[in-house]
Motif scaffolding. Structure first.
Motif, mmCIF file in Angstrom:
data_model
loop_
_atom_site.group_PDB
_atom_site.id
_atom_site.type_symbol
_atom_site.label_atom_id
_atom_site.label_comp_id
_atom_site.label_asym_id
_atom_site.label_seq_id
_atom_site.Cartn_x
_atom_site.Cartn_y
_atom_site.Cartn_z
ATOM 1 N N ALA A 13 0.826 -1.204 0.000
ATOM 2 C CA ALA A 13 0.000 0.000 0.000
ATOM 3 C C ALA A 13 0.865 1.260 0.000
ATOM 4 O O ALA A 13 0.566 2.234 -0.688
ATOM 5 N N ILE A 16 2.458 2.105 -3.559
ATOM 6 C CA ILE A 16 1.614 2.309 -4.740
ATOM 7 C C ILE A 16 2.098 3.514 -5.536
ATOM 8 O O ILE A 16 2.115 3.494 -6.751
ATOM 9 N N PRO A 29 -5.100 5.993 -11.447
ATOM 10 C CA PRO A 29 -4.649 5.505 -10.133
ATOM 11 C C PRO A 29 -5.551 4.403 -9.572
ATOM 12 O O PRO A 29 -5.061 3.486 -8.936
ATOM 13 N N LYS A 30 -6.838 4.477 -9.824
ATOM 14 C CA LYS A 30 -7.739 3.444 -9.301
ATOM 15 C C LYS A 30 -7.404 2.076 -9.883
ATOM 16 O O LYS A 30 -7.504 1.070 -9.202
ATOM 17 N N GLN A 33 -4.406 0.759 -7.966
ATOM 18 C CA GLN A 33 -4.807 0.345 -6.623
ATOM 19 C C GLN A 33 -5.573 -0.969 -6.659
ATOM 20 O O GLN A 33 -5.337 -1.857 -5.837
ATOM 21 N N THR A 36 -3.077 -3.745 -7.518
ATOM 22 C CA THR A 36 -2.218 -4.025 -6.363
ATOM 23 C C THR A 36 -2.966 -4.812 -5.297
ATOM 24 O O THR A 36 -2.427 -5.762 -4.731
ATOM 25 N N SER A 37 -4.196 -4.441 -5.018
ATOM 26 C CA SER A 37 -4.960 -5.162 -3.989
ATOM 27 C C SER A 37 -5.242 -6.603 -4.416
ATOM 28 O O SER A 37 -5.212 -7.515 -3.591
ATOM 29 N N TYR A 105 2.273 -2.182 -15.802
ATOM 30 C CA TYR A 105 2.129 -1.742 -14.416
ATOM 31 C C TYR A 105 3.365 -2.175 -13.639
ATOM 32 O O TYR A 105 3.783 -3.329 -13.716
#
Length: 114
Positions: A13, A16, A29-30, A33, A36-37, A105
């Motif tokens: 987190a 990021i 950005p979403k 995120q 990544t999650s 990414y």
């Protein structure tokens, strides 16, 4: 075990912002995120071997037409971490999100020492 998974989540987190470096402005950005999650969820499903504790990696991934994650490269000094990441996330189907095809990414990963 829970502490190490939690530490891994916190490190991902916090990193990021690093994933945004060198990406096009149209890159949302979403999406990073969400990606990544989902990678965190994939990694938390596996037992973390002691050989990779304290190791870091930068993983470059892309998403193909079927929403499958494809590892393009893994930059790390730890071969065990490279093997672990390939087995845990390469060619795994993403469950949520719409990702642009052709975008690379960059996801930094750091495994907690315990």
């Amino acid at each position: 075990m829970k502490k190490s998974v939690y530490a891994l989540m916190v490190m991902m987190a916090l990193n990021i912002g690093f994933a945004f470096a060198g990406t096009p402005e149209s890159h949302q950005p979403k999406a990073v995120q969400l990606l990544t999650s989902q990678i965190y969820e994939m990694l938390s499903e596996n037992v973390i071997p002691n050989e990779i504790r304290g190791s870091k990696a930068e993983v470059r991934v892309a998403v193909d037409e079927g929403n499958y994650l494809k590892i393009l490269s893994i930059e790390t000094d730890n071969e065990a971490l490279r093997t672990y990441l390939k087995g845990a996330i390469d060619y795994e189907k993403l469950s949520k999100g719409t990702f642009q095809k052709g975008i690379v990414y960059r996801i930094p990963i750091e495994v907690a020492k315990r």
